[in-house]
Design an enzyme around this catalytic site. Structure first.
Site, PDB file in Angstrom:
ATOM      1  N   GLY A 111     -50.919  46.020  12.743  1.00 30.98           N
ATOM      2  CA  GLY A 111     -51.790  46.414  11.631  1.00 30.98           C
ATOM      3  C   GLY A 111     -51.851  45.354  10.540  1.00 30.98           C
ATOM      4  O   GLY A 111     -52.894  45.131   9.912  1.00 30.98           O
ATOM      5  N   ASP A 171     -50.498  55.309   7.992  1.00 27.50           N
ATOM      6  CA  ASP A 171     -49.597  56.379   8.438  1.00 27.50           C
ATOM      7  C   ASP A 171     -48.412  55.731   9.137  1.00 27.50           C
ATOM      8  O   ASP A 171     -48.233  55.843  10.351  1.00 27.50           O
ATOM      9  CB  ASP A 171     -50.385  57.307   9.384  1.00 27.50           C
ATOM     10  N   SER A 172     -47.606  55.058   8.351  1.00 29.79           N
ATOM     11  CA  SER A 172     -46.535  54.235   8.940  1.00 29.79           C
ATOM     12  C   SER A 172     -45.244  55.029   9.118  1.00 29.79           C
ATOM     13  O   SER A 172     -45.074  56.110   8.554  1.00 29.79           O
ATOM     14  CB  SER A 172     -46.248  53.054   8.010  1.00 29.79           C
ATOM     15  N   SER A 173     -44.327  54.423   9.840  1.00 38.19           N
ATOM     16  CA  SER A 173     -42.952  54.930   9.850  1.00 38.19           C
ATOM     17  C   SER A 173     -42.246  54.370   8.610  1.00 38.19           C
ATOM     18  O   SER A 173     -42.876  53.726   7.759  1.00 38.19           O
ATOM     19  CB  SER A 173     -42.254  54.542  11.155  1.00 38.19           C
ATOM     20  N   ASP A 174     -40.957  54.601   8.492  1.00 33.06           N
ATOM     21  CA  ASP A 174     -40.221  54.151   7.298  1.00 33.06           C
ATOM     22  C   ASP A 174     -40.212  52.619   7.199  1.00 33.06           C
ATOM     23  O   ASP A 174     -40.437  51.930   8.200  1.00 33.06           O
ATOM     24  CB  ASP A 174     -38.770  54.666   7.363  1.00 33.06           C
TER      25      ASP A 174
HETATM   26  N1  SPD Z   1     -39.213  59.491   7.521  1.00 29.37           N
HETATM   27  C1  SPD Z   1     -40.294  59.478   8.459  1.00 29.37           C
HETATM   28  C2  SPD Z   1     -41.610  59.272   7.806  1.00 29.37           C
HETATM   29  C3  SPD Z   1     -42.700  59.125   8.792  1.00 29.37           C
HETATM   30  C4  SPD Z   1     -44.041  59.094   8.206  1.00 29.37           C
HETATM   31  N2  SPD Z   1     -45.082  58.837   9.168  1.00 29.37           N
HETATM   32  C5  SPD Z   1     -45.036  59.644  10.329  1.00 29.37           C
HETATM   33  C6  SPD Z   1     -46.208  59.478  11.231  1.00 29.37           C
HETATM   34  C7  SPD Z   1     -46.776  60.779  11.635  1.00 29.37           C
HETATM   35  N3  SPD Z   1     -48.116  60.666  12.073  1.00 29.37           N
END
Ligand code: SPD
Length: 273
Positions: A138, A155-158
């Protein structure tokens, strides 16, 4: 035998979840991917030991990350979702009649493939003809186009592992460039209790790049303890003229009250901004 999954929140806090069964477990090029079934929250996607979504409460997060920005834009047609390989955010974006094209840019193809198989409630929408899935970085993707999207959703992870670059000011500058002259974007920006510095840094950076900026919250039980934040940057439109949504499009969390109330911040969060 009882199986328990333990998620680390801080050095001193772990949260334990009872697991019924493990459905999928694989190390991809980018991360460890697991899909399990929790006793109370049902199927869940876990990346590098962190829960990303559960079928029980995903609607809260996905409705809030999608509908707040899409309602502020008066006529969103082209939408980019970065991350979100489970498909939950795209599913919500597609509920907007004006949307003609959704590009999902998820770096890890294995996440999308696993979600298609084990989380069809979320990823089933990826078959919609308006959706294109691209398994590329991205951070690099946003550098390659100019003035193209109406709305970008991150819409990321941590901010560890593959998602680190998605919280950098240089990334938000590229997001500004890829948006049309009246575009806007939102990013998930973590917990206001456990990620204070990150929220301050992201908000300050966005304020320097976008003339309009907001932080809003929602309580997502799966994520950490307490509220979760989203930070929005807009080139033109403000929340005061946001559209409301037709109640018949299958929403479980978002409504006019939530739309207004999400921007009301407690003092400890205001002080981070
Ligand atoms: N602590 C986890 C946070 C994750 C946020 N994004 C999740 C993606 C879901 N579509």
């Amino acid at each position: 035998m009882q199986l328990w999954f333990s998620e680390r929140e801080t050095d001193n806090i772990n949260v334990k979840w009872k697991v019924e069964q493990t459905l999928y477990s694989k190390k991809s090029q980018y991360q460890q991917i697991d899909i399990v079934e929790f006793t109370d929250f049902g199927r869940a996607l876990i990346l590098d030991g962190i829960i990303q979504t559960t079928v029980y409460d995903e609607f809260i997060y996905h409705e809030m990350i999608a509908h707040i920005p899409l309602c502020i834009h008066p006529n969103p047609k082209k939408v980019l979702v970065i991350g979100g390989g489970d498909g939950g955010t795209v599913r919500e974006v597609l509920k907007h009649e004006s949307v003609e094209k959704v590009d999902l840019v998820e770096i890890d193809k294995e996440v999308v493939d696993a979600a298609r198989k084990y989380l069809p409630e979320l990823a089933g929408c990826l078959e919609d003809p308006r959706v294109t899935v691209q398994n590329v970085d991205g951070f690099k993707f946003v550098q390659e186009k100019t003035s193209y999207y109406d709305v970008v959703i991150i819409d990321s992870s941590d901010p560890i592992g593959p998602a680190v670059g998605l919280f950098a000011k240089s990334f938000y500058k590229s997001v500004h460039k890829i948006l049309k002259e009246d575009g806007l974007f939102v990013a998930q920006t973590e917990s206001p209790l456990f990620n204070k510095e990150l929220i301050t840094d992201v908000y300050t950076g966005i304020k320097e790049i976008f003339p309009v900026q907001y932080l809003y919250t929602a309580g997502v039980p799966t994520y950490s303890i307490g509220p979760w934040t989203f930070t929005l940057g807009s080139k033109r439109y403000t929340k005061e003229k946001a559209r409301t949504l037709n109640k018949k499009i299958g929403l479980k969390y978002f409504n006019e009250d939530v739309q207004k109330g999400a921007f009301l911040l407690p003092q400890y969060i205001k002080e981070l901004l």
